[in-house]
Motif scaffolding. Structure first.
Motif, mmCIF file in Angstrom:
data_model
loop_
_atom_site.group_PDB
_atom_site.id
_atom_site.type_symbol
_atom_site.label_atom_id
_atom_site.label_comp_id
_atom_site.label_asym_id
_atom_site.label_seq_id
_atom_site.Cartn_x
_atom_site.Cartn_y
_atom_site.Cartn_z
ATOM 1 N N HIS A 94 4.631 20.933 -7.582
ATOM 2 C CA HIS A 94 5.110 21.301 -5.906
ATOM 3 C C HIS A 94 6.586 21.055 -6.016
ATOM 4 C CE1 HIS A 94 1.404 23.388 -4.379
ATOM 5 N NE2 HIS A 94 1.217 22.608 -5.281
ATOM 6 N N MET B 261 -1.047 7.211 7.196
ATOM 7 C CA MET B 261 0.057 8.076 6.240
ATOM 8 C C MET B 261 0.009 8.716 5.680
ATOM 9 S SD MET B 261 1.515 6.076 8.645
ATOM 10 C CE MET B 261 3.439 6.859 7.813
ATOM 11 N N GLY B 262 -0.821 8.548 4.939
ATOM 12 C CA GLY B 262 -1.169 9.340 3.464
ATOM 13 C C GLY B 262 -1.975 10.729 3.870
ATOM 14 N N TRP C 106 -1.087 13.534 5.939
ATOM 15 C CA TRP C 106 -0.479 14.676 6.372
ATOM 16 C C TRP C 106 -0.793 15.879 6.374
ATOM 17 C CZ3 TRP C 106 2.660 11.975 3.360
ATOM 18 C CH2 TRP C 106 3.384 12.772 2.248
ATOM 19 N N MET D 232 1.566 12.922 -8.540
ATOM 20 C CA MET D 232 1.129 14.240 -8.162
ATOM 21 C C MET D 232 1.711 15.407 -8.429
ATOM 22 S SD MET D 232 -2.621 12.624 -6.466
ATOM 23 C CE MET D 232 -3.715 14.524 -6.897
ATOM 24 N N PHE E 17 0.883 -1.314 0.271
ATOM 25 C CA PHE E 17 0.302 0.129 0.132
ATOM 26 C C PHE E 17 0.983 1.077 0.440
ATOM 27 C CE2 PHE E 17 -1.983 3.263 2.514
ATOM 28 C CZ PHE E 17 -3.167 3.499 1.285
ATOM 29 N N LEU E 18 1.375 1.640 1.370
ATOM 30 C CA LEU E 18 2.427 2.650 0.715
ATOM 31 C C LEU E 18 3.354 2.690 -0.133
ATOM 32 C CD1 LEU E 18 3.384 1.766 4.330
ATOM 33 C CD2 LEU E 18 2.438 4.291 3.908
ATOM 34 N N GLU F 76 8.391 20.301 -2.443
ATOM 35 C CA GLU F 76 7.259 19.266 -1.249
ATOM 36 C C GLU F 76 8.434 18.088 -1.630
ATOM 37 O OE1 GLU F 76 6.885 18.060 0.964
ATOM 38 O OE2 GLU F 76 5.757 16.345 0.011
ATOM 39 N N LEU G 184 1.350 4.290 -2.639
ATOM 40 C CA LEU G 184 0.571 5.732 -2.459
ATOM 41 C C LEU G 184 1.886 6.513 -2.754
ATOM 42 C CD1 LEU G 184 -1.175 7.451 -0.087
ATOM 43 C CD2 LEU G 184 0.281 7.216 1.791
ATOM 44 N N MET H 60 -7.180 11.859 0.584
ATOM 45 C CA MET H 60 -7.160 10.806 1.620
ATOM 46 C C MET H 60 -7.494 10.634 2.242
ATOM 47 S SD MET H 60 -4.759 8.542 0.039
ATOM 48 C CE MET H 60 -4.159 8.564 1.199
ATOM 49 N N LEU I 205 -4.100 4.278 5.348
ATOM 50 C CA LEU I 205 -4.744 5.585 5.099
ATOM 51 C C LEU I 205 -4.016 6.556 5.805
ATOM 52 C CD1 LEU I 205 -8.555 4.887 4.400
ATOM 53 C CD2 LEU I 205 -6.691 5.050 2.525
ATOM 54 N N ALA J 47 1.677 25.394 0.170
ATOM 55 C CA ALA J 47 2.771 24.451 -0.354
ATOM 56 C C ALA J 47 2.309 23.134 -0.614
ATOM 57 C CB ALA J 47 3.847 24.345 -0.044
ATOM 58 N N VAL J 48 1.471 22.705 -0.745
ATOM 59 C CA VAL J 48 0.789 21.023 -0.409
ATOM 60 C C VAL J 48 -0.129 21.152 -1.552
ATOM 61 C CG1 VAL J 48 1.262 20.740 1.743
ATOM 62 C CG2 VAL J 48 -1.101 21.134 1.389
ATOM 63 N N LEU J 49 -0.658 19.359 -2.044
ATOM 64 C CA LEU J 49 -1.031 18.917 -2.852
ATOM 65 C C LEU J 49 -2.287 19.249 -2.237
ATOM 66 C CD1 LEU J 49 -0.252 18.576 -5.759
ATOM 67 C CD2 LEU J 49 -0.411 16.462 -4.741
ATOM 68 N N ASN K 255 5.813 19.739 7.401
ATOM 69 C CA ASN K 255 5.584 18.246 6.672
ATOM 70 C C ASN K 255 6.514 17.536 7.908
ATOM 71 O OD1 ASN K 255 5.191 18.274 4.518
ATOM 72 N ND2 ASN K 255 6.487 20.074 3.642
ATOM 73 N N SER L 20 10.115 16.054 1.008
ATOM 74 C CA SER L 20 10.289 15.654 2.013
ATOM 75 C C SER L 20 9.332 14.480 2.011
ATOM 76 C CB SER L 20 10.163 16.719 3.521
ATOM 77 O OG SER L 20 8.670 17.713 3.047
ATOM 78 N N PRO M 183 -5.446 18.561 -3.793
ATOM 79 C CA PRO M 183 -6.567 17.389 -3.650
ATOM 80 C C PRO M 183 -6.296 16.025 -3.618
ATOM 81 C CG PRO M 183 -5.604 18.461 -5.920
ATOM 82 C CD PRO M 183 -5.178 19.239 -4.689
ATOM 83 N N PHE M 184 -4.621 15.528 -3.786
ATOM 84 C CA PHE M 184 -4.652 15.132 -2.758
ATOM 85 C C PHE M 184 -4.781 14.527 -1.812
ATOM 86 C CE2 PHE M 184 -1.734 11.717 -0.835
ATOM 87 C CZ PHE M 184 -0.959 10.955 -1.757
ATOM 88 N N PHE M 185 -4.706 15.530 -0.378
ATOM 89 C CA PHE M 185 -4.686 15.023 0.659
ATOM 90 C C PHE M 185 -6.127 15.156 1.022
ATOM 91 C CE2 PHE M 185 -0.077 16.059 0.419
ATOM 92 C CZ PHE M 185 0.242 15.134 1.062
ATOM 93 N N MET N 297 9.625 10.749 3.165
ATOM 94 C CA MET N 297 9.199 10.269 4.288
ATOM 95 C C MET N 297 8.737 8.774 4.192
ATOM 96 S SD MET N 297 8.336 13.240 6.924
ATOM 97 C CE MET N 297 7.335 14.072 5.803
ATOM 98 N N LEU N 298 7.862 9.118 3.272
ATOM 99 C CA LEU N 298 7.251 7.567 2.382
ATOM 100 C C LEU N 298 8.039 6.815 1.838
ATOM 101 C CD1 LEU N 298 4.456 8.974 0.541
ATOM 102 C CD2 LEU N 298 3.622 8.032 2.677
#
Lengths: 162, 558
Positions: free
Chosen positions: A31, B313-314, B316, A25, A14-15, A34, A18, B334, B311, B325-327, B262, A36, B329-331, A40-41
Motif C-alpha cells: 500500500h 495506537m495501532g 486507527w 507489512m 511497544f510503539l 500509506e 508496532l 490489532m 494497542l 486503501a488500508v492493510l 488517516n 501517514s 489483516p494488520f488492523f 504518525m507512529l
C-alpha cells in the motif's frame, strides 16, 4: 521515578515494534500510498521516548535514593515540610483563555480579531508572570532556602545504593 | 498572594498542619470564585456542570433527530437542519461531554484527592484549560447562529465534504476552531495531571498503591498527549485548504482525502479510549467500594489498562476498511487483540463483585448497567472489527447501535461516578428513589432506543439519512427507537432533578458515607482548601479502609 520511567519506556518499546511491524507489512503487501501511518507512529514513539528517558535520567540523578512517595515504608512524618507553592485565585488564566478564544475567532471571521486576542493574551501573560513572586511572597517564618532543599539532593554527598 | 503548602501530618501537639490558615484575607465567592479559582475541586466541578449541560443540549438535538425519524416521509425538520443536528450532536457528545466529563471533570476533582496532593501541579494552567474548553463549546454552538448554520459534514468531517466549495460559510470553521480549542484544553489538562501524578503523591503512595481510577486517568492522559496534536495538525491542513487555497485533501487538485481519514482516525480511535478509560476507573472504584472488597486482580487491572492504551495506537484504520486503501489483516488483528485486555477487565470486575457484600444502591446499579451495556457494545465491536462483516455493515444503523451501546455504557459509568462522589462533592446525600427511578428509565429507554437499531442496520438502513420511504420494513423499528429516546430523556431529567433537589435539601452525608477505601474519603465533605488536614498512613491501595478497619487490613503482596 522507576515505575514511571519504566511504564513510559515500555510504551516506547511497544510503539517502536508496532511501527516496525506496520512498516514491514505495508512494504510487503504494497500500500504505497500509506505513509501517514508510519509518520504518525514515528512521532508517537519519539514523544514517548523523550519523556521516558527524561524520567529515567531523573531516576539516575537520585543515585538510588528514592523519594518518599516511591518508598513502600515511608511515613507521613518523613514527608514533613513544604511541598511546593500553590498560587491563589487569579484572573489571568481567564484573560489568557479569552485571548486564545479571540485568536480562534480570527481563524473564522478575519484576522482583525487577532488585535483583541493578542492584546488580551500578551496582557495576561504579563499579569500572570508578575502576579506572584516566588521569593518575595514567601510566608513569614519560611526560609527560602528551605524551598531549594526540597529539590533533588545533590549526588556526591549521598551514599550510593547501586 | 502565594500560598505555601505543608505536608499534612497526623495531628500532634508541636506540629501545626494548617499552615495556610495563617494567610489572612477574604476568599473569593460566587461568580468571582467560578472565574478565578485555581482550586482543582472548583475547576473539576466547573467541568462536571458544563459537561452535564453539554450532555443535555446534545441530547435535545438527538431528540429532534429521533422525532424527525419517528414516521416515514416526515417533515419535522429540514434536511439541512438534520445534518447540522447530527454533526453537532456527535461533536459535542464526544469532545465536550464524554471525554472532558471523565478525564477533566472527575480527573481534576479526584486525582489530587486520591493521591494525597494539596492541588494540581499547575493550578492556574488548570483554570486556563477550563476556559479553552468552555470557549470551544461556545464556538461549536455559535455555528447555529450563523447564516448558513452549523457544520453539516458529520462529526468526523470527511474530505472533500469539508472543503470550502462544499461547506461554505463560517459554520465549518467554527466546528474546526471549536474542536481545536477543546483539544488544547485536553493537552493542557494532560500535562497538568501527569505532572501531578508523578510528583505530588503523598509519602508511601507508590505507583502501585494508587487507585485504579488514577492509573486509568494516567493512561488516558498519555493517549491525549499523542492523539490531540495529530488532530490539531490535521485541522491546520484543513484550514489551509479552506482559506489559503491549499490542496491537501482536494481531489480535483491531486489531494488525498484518505490522508484526512488517516490523520483523523489516528486521533479518533485513541479518543474512544480517552473517553472510555476514565469511566472504567470510576466503575472499578464504585464496585470495590459497594461490594466491600479490594479490587480483584489489582495489578492485572493495571496491566490491562496499559495494554488497552498501547494497542489503541495501532487500530486507527479499522474505521476505514471499505476505503480499500488500508492493510486489512494488520488492523483486524490489532482490533481483535484489544478485546483481550478488555475481557480481563470484565473478569476482574466480576471477580470484585464475587462473594462481596453487595450494597445495591444507585451507584452500584449504574455500574452494573455499565457492565451490561458496554459488553453489548464490545461484542458488536468485535463483529465490526472483522473486515468480512464490516463490508456489509459499514455506515448502517448497526454501527450507530454499536457505538451508542459503547458510549451510553460509559454514560452509565459517568452517572455511577456522579452519584458515588456526589456526597463528597456537595456534602449532601442524593435521593435514592429518584436515583433508582432514573436508572430504570435510562435502562429501559436506552435499550428501547438502540437495540432496534441493530436490526435496522441489518435491514440496510444507512446512517445519516433524514427521512425514508414507507414499505422498507423500517417503520416499526424506528417508532420503537424514537419512543425509547423520549424515555431516555425522562431518565436524564430525573437525574438532573435529583442532583438539584439534593444539593438544596439533601441530608448531610458525612465524611465517609459509603465506608469507602480510597484516600479521597479521608478528608471532610466537601474537602477544605488544599484538601487534607491529616493523612492516614498509606500501606496498601486502600488506606482509608485500613485506618477504619484495623482488624481487616488489606493483604499486601509486593
Amino acid at each position: 521515578m522507576k515505575v514511571e520511567s519504566r511504564t513510559i519506556i515500555g510504551a516506547f518499546v511497544f510503539l517502536v515494534i508496532l511501527a516496525a511491524a506496520y512498516w514491514a507489512m505495508v512494504a510487503t503487501y504494497g500500500h504505497t500510498a500509506e505513509r501517514s501511518g508510519i509518520a504518525m507512529l514515528i512521532f508517537s514513539f519519539s514523544a514517548y521516548g523523550l519523556l521516558g528517558f527524561y524520567l529515567l535520567a531523573q531516576y539516575f540523578r537520585r543515585h538510588g535514593t528514592p523519594r518518599v512517595e516511591d518508598r513502600f515504608d515511608a511515613t507521613q512524618e518523613e514527608g514533613a515540610g513544604v511541598i511546593d507553592y500553590f498560587p491563589a485565585a487569579s484572573i489571568w488564566p481567564a484573560g489568557m483563555g479569552l485571548g486564545m478564544i479571540f485568536g480562534g475567532c480570527a481563524l473564522v471571521w478575519g484576522l482583525w480579531y487577532l488585535y483583541i486576542g493578542g492584546i488580551l493574551f500578551i496582557g495576561s501573560v504579563i499579569g500572570w508572570v508578575t502576579e506572584s513572586d516566588y521569593t518575595e511572597d514567601v510566608l513569614p517564618g519560611i526560609d527560602p532556602a528551605e524551598l531549594a532543599d526540597h529539590e533533588v539532593p545533590s549526588g556526591p554527598s549521598l551514599p550510593h545504593h547501586g | 498572594m502565594t500560598l505555601l503548602e505543608d505536608r499534612p501530618q497526623p495531628p500532634s501537639e508541636e506540629h501545626n498542619p494548617l499552615l495556610m490558615d495563617i494567610v489572612p484575607g477574604p476568599r473569593p465567592a460566587g461568580l468571582v470564585k467560578y472565574i478565578t479559582s485555581t482550586d482543582h475541586k472548583q475547576i473539576g466541578l466547573n467541568y462536571l456542570v458544563t459537561g452535564l449541560l453539554a450532555f443535555v443540549v446534545a441530547g435535545i438535538m438527538a431528540l429532534g433527530m429521533r422525532t424527525q425519524l419517528i414516521v416515514p416521509n416526515n417533515h419535522f425538520i429540514t434536511a439541512d437542519v438534520y445534518n447540522q443536528l447530527f454533526t453537532i450532536h456527535g461533536t459535542i457528545m464526544l469532545f465536550v461531554f464524554a471525554g472532558p466529563f471523565g478525564f477533566a471533570g472527575f480527573g481534576n476533582y479526584l486525582v489530587p484527592l486520591m493521591i494525597g496532593a494539596p492541588d494540581m501541579a499547575f493550578p492556574r494552567f488548570n483554570n486556563l484549560s477550563y476556559w479553552l474548553y468552555l470557549g470551544g463549546f461556545s464556538l461549536l454552538m455559535a455555528g447555529f447562529l450563523t447564516n448558513n448554520g452549523a457544520a453539516q459534514f458529520g462529526w468526523f468531517g470527511y474530505a472533500p465534504l469539508t472543503e470550502a466549495i462544499h461547506s461554505p460559510g463560517p459554520g465549518g470553521d467554527l466546528w474546526l476552531v471549536g474542536i481545536a480549542l477543546t483539544g488544547f484544553s485536553g493537552i493542557f489538562s494532560a500535562v497538568n495531571i501527569i505532572t501531578t501524578i508523578f510528583t505530588l503523591r503523598a509519602p508511601g503512595m507508590v505507583m502501585f498503591r494508587m487507585p485504579i481510577f488514577v492509573w486509568n486517568i494516567l493512561v488516558t492522559m498519555f493517549l491525549v498527549l499523542l492523539a490531540f496534536p495529530v488532530l490539531t495538525s490535521a485541522f491546520a491542513l484543513l484550514w489551509i485548504d479552506r482559506h489559503l487555497g491549499g490542496n491537501f485533501f482536494n481531489t480535483q487538485k491531486g489531494g488525498q482525502p484518505i490522508l484526512w481519514q488517516n490523520l483523523f482516525w489516528f486521533f479518533g480511535h485513541p479518543e474512544v479510549y480517552i473517553i472510555a478509560l476514565p469511566y472504567f476507573g470510576v466503575v472499578t472504584e464504585v464496585l470495590a467500594s459497594m461490594c466491600r472488597k479490594p479490587v480483584f486482580g489489582y495489578k492485572g487491572m493495571i496491566a490491562a489498562t496499559l495494554s488497552i492504551g498501547a494497542l489503541s495506537m495501532g487500530v486507527w484504520a479499522h474505521h476505514m476498511y471499505t476505503t480499500g486503501a488500508v492493510l486489512l489483516p494488520f488492523f483486524a488483528a490489532m482490533s481483535l487483540l484489544i478485546a483481550v485486555p478488555t475481557g480481563i477487565k470484565f473478569f476482574n470486575w466480576i471477580g470484585t463483585m464475587w462473594r462481596g457484600t453487595i450494597v445495591l444502591n444507585t451507584p452500584l446499579l449504574f455500574s452494573i448497567g455499565f457492565l451490561i451495556q458496554f459488553l453489548m457494545g464490545g461484542v458488536t465491536g468485535v463483529i465490526l472489527a472483522q473486515p468480512v462483516l464490516d463490508f456489509q455493515l459499514h455506515n448502517t444503523y448497526f454501527v450507530v447501535a454499536h457505538f451508542h451501546y459503547v458510549i451510553m455504557g460509559l454514560v452509565f459509568g459517568g452517572l455511577a461516578g456522579l452519584y458515588y462522589w456526589y456526597p463528597k462533592m456537595t456534602g449532601r446525600m442524593f435521593d435514592e428513589r429518584w436515583g433508582k427511578a432514573s436508572f430504570i428509565l435510562l435502562l429501559i429507554g436506552f435499550n428501547l432506543t438502540f437495540f432496534p437499531q441493530h436490526d435496522l442496520g441489518l435491514r440496510g438502513m444507512p446512517r445519516r439519512i433524514e427521512t425514508y420511504n414507507a414499505g422498507l420494513g423500517w417503520n416499526f423499528l424506528n417508532e420503537l427507537s424514537s419512543i425509547g429516546s423520549y424515555i431516555t430523556g425522562l431518565g436524564v431529567v430525573a437525574t438532573v432533578i435529583n442532583l438539584v433537589k439534593s444539593y438544596r435539601s439533601g441530608p448531610i452525608a458525612g465524611d465517609n458515607p459509603w465506608d469507602a477505601q480510597t484516600l479521597e474519603w479521608a478528608c471532610s465533605s466537601p474537602p477544605p482548601d488544599h484538601n487534607f488536614e491529616a493523612l492516614p498512613p498509606i500501606r496498601s491501595e486502600r488506606p482509608v479502609w485500613d485506618a477504619n478497619h484495623p482488624d481487616m487490613l488489606t493483604k499486601v503482596g509486593h
